[in-house]
Write a protein that holds these residues in place. Sequence first.
Motif, PDB file in Angstrom:
ATOM      1  N   MET A  74       0.958  -0.659  -0.047  1.00 53.03           N
ATOM      2  CA  MET A  74      -0.284   0.310   0.112  1.00 53.03           C
ATOM      3  C   MET A  74       0.703   1.105   0.229  1.00 53.03           C
ATOM      4  SD  MET A  74      -2.453   1.907   0.123  1.00 53.03           S
ATOM      5  CE  MET A  74      -2.251   4.011   0.758  1.00 53.03           C
ATOM      6  N   ASN A  75       0.490   2.388  -0.691  1.00 52.43           N
ATOM      7  CA  ASN A  75       1.591   3.510  -1.019  1.00 52.43           C
ATOM      8  C   ASN A  75      -0.017   3.695  -0.546  1.00 52.43           C
ATOM      9  OD1 ASN A  75       2.669   5.254  -2.944  1.00 52.43           O
ATOM     10  ND2 ASN A  75       4.451   4.559  -2.010  1.00 52.43           N
ATOM     11  N   VAL A  76       0.341   5.605  -0.103  1.00 52.28           N
ATOM     12  CA  VAL A  76      -0.509   6.651  -0.259  1.00 52.28           C
ATOM     13  C   VAL A  76      -0.711   7.296  -1.673  1.00 52.28           C
ATOM     14  CG1 VAL A  76      -1.420   8.771   0.541  1.00 52.28           C
ATOM     15  CG2 VAL A  76      -0.661   7.303   2.325  1.00 52.28           C
ATOM     16  N   ALA A  77       0.992   7.701  -2.129  1.00 54.76           N
ATOM     17  CA  ALA A  77       1.094   8.791  -3.559  1.00 54.76           C
ATOM     18  C   ALA A  77      -0.343   7.362  -4.168  1.00 54.76           C
ATOM     19  CB  ALA A  77       2.757   8.737  -3.590  1.00 54.76           C
ATOM     20  N   LYS A  78       0.215   6.373  -4.941  1.00 51.67           N
ATOM     21  CA  LYS A  78       0.082   5.874  -5.550  1.00 51.67           C
ATOM     22  C   LYS A  78      -1.288   5.643  -5.207  1.00 51.67           C
ATOM     23  CE  LYS A  78       0.623   0.915  -7.644  1.00 51.67           C
ATOM     24  NZ  LYS A  78       0.863  -0.421  -7.519  1.00 51.67           N
ATOM     25  N   PHE A  79      -2.050   5.188  -4.439  1.00 51.57           N
ATOM     26  CA  PHE A  79      -3.268   5.536  -3.866  1.00 51.57           C
ATOM     27  C   PHE A  79      -4.098   5.963  -4.537  1.00 51.57           C
ATOM     28  CE2 PHE A  79      -7.649   5.772  -2.194  1.00 51.57           C
ATOM     29  CZ  PHE A  79      -7.764   4.057  -1.462  1.00 51.57           C
ATOM     30  N   ARG A  80      -3.629   8.254  -4.271  1.00 49.32           N
ATOM     31  CA  ARG A  80      -4.528   8.908  -4.956  1.00 49.32           C
ATOM     32  C   ARG A  80      -4.099   9.009  -6.340  1.00 49.32           C
ATOM     33  NH1 ARG A  80      -5.292  12.975  -1.880  1.00 49.32           N
ATOM     34  NH2 ARG A  80      -5.359  12.890   0.409  1.00 49.32           N
ATOM     35  N   ALA A  81      -3.507   8.451  -6.811  1.00 49.62           N
ATOM     36  CA  ALA A  81      -3.388   8.865  -8.670  1.00 49.62           C
ATOM     37  C   ALA A  81      -3.379   8.008  -9.149  1.00 49.62           C
ATOM     38  CB  ALA A  81      -0.959   8.555  -8.740  1.00 49.62           C
ATOM     39  N   MET A  82      -3.778   7.001  -8.452  1.00 50.26           N
ATOM     40  CA  MET A  82      -4.753   5.700  -9.339  1.00 50.26           C
ATOM     41  C   MET A  82      -6.315   6.203  -9.265  1.00 50.26           C
ATOM     42  SD  MET A  82      -3.725   1.939  -7.832  1.00 50.26           S
ATOM     43  CE  MET A  82      -4.120   2.023  -6.982  1.00 50.26           C
ATOM     44  N   VAL A  83      -7.102   6.840  -8.296  1.00 50.71           N
ATOM     45  CA  VAL A  83      -8.066   7.426  -7.736  1.00 50.71           C
ATOM     46  C   VAL A  83      -8.145   8.210  -9.095  1.00 50.71           C
ATOM     47  CG1 VAL A  83      -9.683   8.177  -6.671  1.00 50.71           C
ATOM     48  CG2 VAL A  83      -8.213   6.046  -5.766  1.00 50.71           C
ATOM     49  N   GLU A  84      -7.313   9.708  -8.630  1.00 51.27           N
ATOM     50  CA  GLU A  84      -7.297  10.899  -9.400  1.00 51.27           C
ATOM     51  C   GLU A  84      -7.056  10.447 -10.516  1.00 51.27           C
ATOM     52  OE1 GLU A  84      -4.209  13.462  -7.497  1.00 51.27           O
ATOM     53  OE2 GLU A  84      -5.782  13.275  -5.464  1.00 51.27           O
ATOM     54  N   GLY A  85      -6.820   9.668 -11.221  1.00 50.66           N
ATOM     55  CA  GLY A  85      -6.567  10.023 -12.676  1.00 50.66           C
ATOM     56  C   GLY A  85      -7.717   8.375 -13.404  1.00 50.66           C
ATOM     57  N   GLY A  86      -8.500   8.037 -12.397  1.00 54.94           N
ATOM     58  CA  GLY A  86      -9.861   7.644 -13.356  1.00 54.94           C
ATOM     59  C   GLY A  86      -9.844   6.246 -13.798  1.00 54.94           C
ATOM     60  N   VAL A  87      -8.458   5.611 -13.141  1.00 59.10           N
ATOM     61  CA  VAL A  87      -8.662   4.209 -12.982  1.00 59.10           C
ATOM     62  C   VAL A  87      -7.827   3.094 -12.204  1.00 59.10           C
ATOM     63  CG1 VAL A  87      -8.212   2.355 -14.414  1.00 59.10           C
ATOM     64  CG2 VAL A  87      -8.032   4.586 -15.300  1.00 59.10           C
ATOM     65  N   PRO A  88      -8.603   2.886 -11.366  1.00 57.46           N
ATOM     66  CA  PRO A  88      -7.865   2.847  -9.785  1.00 57.46           C
ATOM     67  C   PRO A  88      -7.622   0.744 -10.056  1.00 57.46           C
ATOM     68  CG  PRO A  88      -9.743   3.101  -9.106  1.00 57.46           C
ATOM     69  CD  PRO A  88      -9.107   3.510 -10.667  1.00 57.46           C
ATOM     70  N   ASP A  89      -6.366   0.495  -9.659  1.00 60.95           N
ATOM     71  CA  ASP A  89      -6.104  -0.763 -10.156  1.00 60.95           C
ATOM     72  C   ASP A  89      -6.465  -2.114  -8.697  1.00 60.95           C
ATOM     73  OD1 ASP A  89      -4.450  -0.314 -12.456  1.00 60.95           O
ATOM     74  OD2 ASP A  89      -2.831  -0.160 -11.285  1.00 60.95           O
ATOM     75  N   TRP A  90      -6.629  -1.535  -7.676  1.00 58.33           N
ATOM     76  CA  TRP A  90      -6.945  -1.734  -6.785  1.00 58.33           C
ATOM     77  C   TRP A  90      -8.780  -1.904  -6.285  1.00 58.33           C
ATOM     78  CZ3 TRP A  90      -2.976   0.817  -3.480  1.00 58.33           C
ATOM     79  CH2 TRP A  90      -1.614   0.342  -3.239  1.00 58.33           C
ATOM     80  N   ASP A  91      -9.637  -2.946  -5.436  1.00 60.97           N
ATOM     81  CA  ASP A  91     -10.840  -2.395  -5.498  1.00 60.97           C
ATOM     82  C   ASP A  91     -10.782  -2.561  -3.869  1.00 60.97           C
ATOM     83  OD1 ASP A  91     -11.736  -4.091  -8.341  1.00 60.97           O
ATOM     84  OD2 ASP A  91     -10.576  -5.823  -7.986  1.00 60.97           O
ATOM     85  N   VAL A  92     -10.038  -3.495  -2.896  1.00 61.23           N
ATOM     86  CA  VAL A  92     -10.493  -3.325  -2.024  1.00 61.23           C
ATOM     87  C   VAL A  92      -8.913  -3.246  -0.957  1.00 61.23           C
ATOM     88  CG1 VAL A  92     -10.591  -4.303   0.606  1.00 61.23           C
ATOM     89  CG2 VAL A  92     -12.070  -5.019  -1.393  1.00 61.23           C
ATOM     90  N   ALA A  93      -8.145  -2.079  -0.225  1.00 62.12           N
ATOM     91  CA  ALA A  93      -7.118  -2.121   0.211  1.00 62.12           C
ATOM     92  C   ALA A  93      -7.455  -1.568   1.434  1.00 62.12           C
ATOM     93  CB  ALA A  93      -6.637  -0.398  -0.521  1.00 62.12           C
ATOM     94  N   ASP A  94      -6.162  -2.186   2.425  1.00 61.40           N
ATOM     95  CA  ASP A  94      -6.304  -1.449   3.406  1.00 61.40           C
ATOM     96  C   ASP A  94      -4.827  -0.367   4.455  1.00 61.40           C
ATOM     97  OD1 ASP A  94      -4.391  -1.610   6.805  1.00 61.40           O
ATOM     98  OD2 ASP A  94      -4.399  -3.755   6.213  1.00 61.40           O
ATOM     99  N   ILE A  95      -5.642   0.577   4.775  1.00 59.90           N
ATOM    100  CA  ILE A  95      -5.292   1.903   4.751  1.00 59.90           C
ATOM    101  C   ILE A  95      -4.974   1.907   6.019  1.00 59.90           C
ATOM    102  CG2 ILE A  95      -5.688   2.287   2.391  1.00 59.90           C
ATOM    103  CD1 ILE A  95      -7.499   4.146   3.638  1.00 59.90           C
ATOM    104  N   THR A  96      -4.253   3.211   6.768  1.00 59.33           N
ATOM    105  CA  THR A  96      -4.095   3.296   7.721  1.00 59.33           C
ATOM    106  C   THR A  96      -5.091   4.829   8.162  1.00 59.33           C
ATOM    107  OG1 THR A  96      -2.638   5.832   7.664  1.00 59.33           O
ATOM    108  CG2 THR A  96      -1.988   3.605   7.772  1.00 59.33           C
ATOM    109  N   ILE A  97      -5.679   4.860   9.505  1.00 63.37           N
ATOM    110  CA  ILE A  97      -6.412   5.456   9.952  1.00 63.37           C
ATOM    111  C   ILE A  97      -6.195   7.158   9.178  1.00 63.37           C
ATOM    112  CG2 ILE A  97      -5.055   5.746  12.296  1.00 63.37           C
ATOM    113  CD1 ILE A  97      -8.201   6.351  13.478  1.00 63.37           C
TER     114      ILE A  97
END
Length: 280
Positions: A74-97
């Motif tokens: 899990m990587n915050v920058a990658k997560f943000r980039a995927m979502v903001e790019g409109g095509v996230p690769d992950w379906d469920v992710a474990d993230i910190t509070i």
Amino acid sequence: MITQSGYRLSRRAILGGGLGTALLSRFPARAATLKGTTVTFASWGGAYQDAEKVCYCEPFAAATGARVVQDGPMNVAKFRAMVEGGVPDWDVADITIDFLYAGAPDGLFEPIDRSIVDTSRIDPKFVHEFGIGCIVWSYNLGYNTKAYAGPNGAPKSWADLFDLKRFPGKRTLGDNVVATLEVALLADGVAPERLYPLDVDRALKKLDTIKAQTIFWSTNSQSQQLFVDGEVNLGLILNGRAYDASKKGAPIAISWDQSIQSVDYLVVPRGRPIAAAARN
């Protein structure tokens, strides 16, 4: 978003059985519906993700016919980039509070549909509009038991981490401000109830006193490996990582004094099309 722990957690504690399955079940839970569907689960790697695979992913796959693929770390920058790019690769992710509360206002997560996800077995304080709490864990002071077997004893507090004379050797901290700033302020004498808002300048000044003797880790796996390889004698490490390192033979122990508690959540990245695909 992290809290000072006043009690001992002997291991990472799962908050309730079936949490991962509950969130994965955001998708229709009929085998005929999900057969042939691939669900990508992202987490932090290592022994922790191995355990999630056994506890969450494999039962879900067996119950629904879906194929669950592991990814990460899990990587915050990658997560943000995927979502903001409109095509996230992950379906469920474990993230910190911390990321949950930072990312929710930015619209990074799909809301949890309580009509589908059964949260009845979960303490309400771990149920968020955009995530389901899956684990309670802590940041601890870890140390090499062989390095500190002398008359000074073992380090116990964050102040000991900054005491280069009594406890010499390389130390380690995370390169993220989360926990690292709290550790510095607690070591500098700030009472837990007075930590927030954080005095960043004071924390950075304190960190400067050991900077030359500190290796900063970027991932949880790195923090564990630093102890396994003997590159550091003491420092910040997650309790589960210390436990795993010990099981693998590393001479490591942790202090529970001033441990800093946190929680991880399972979330669904916004814009992931698998829910619609699964219904088809």
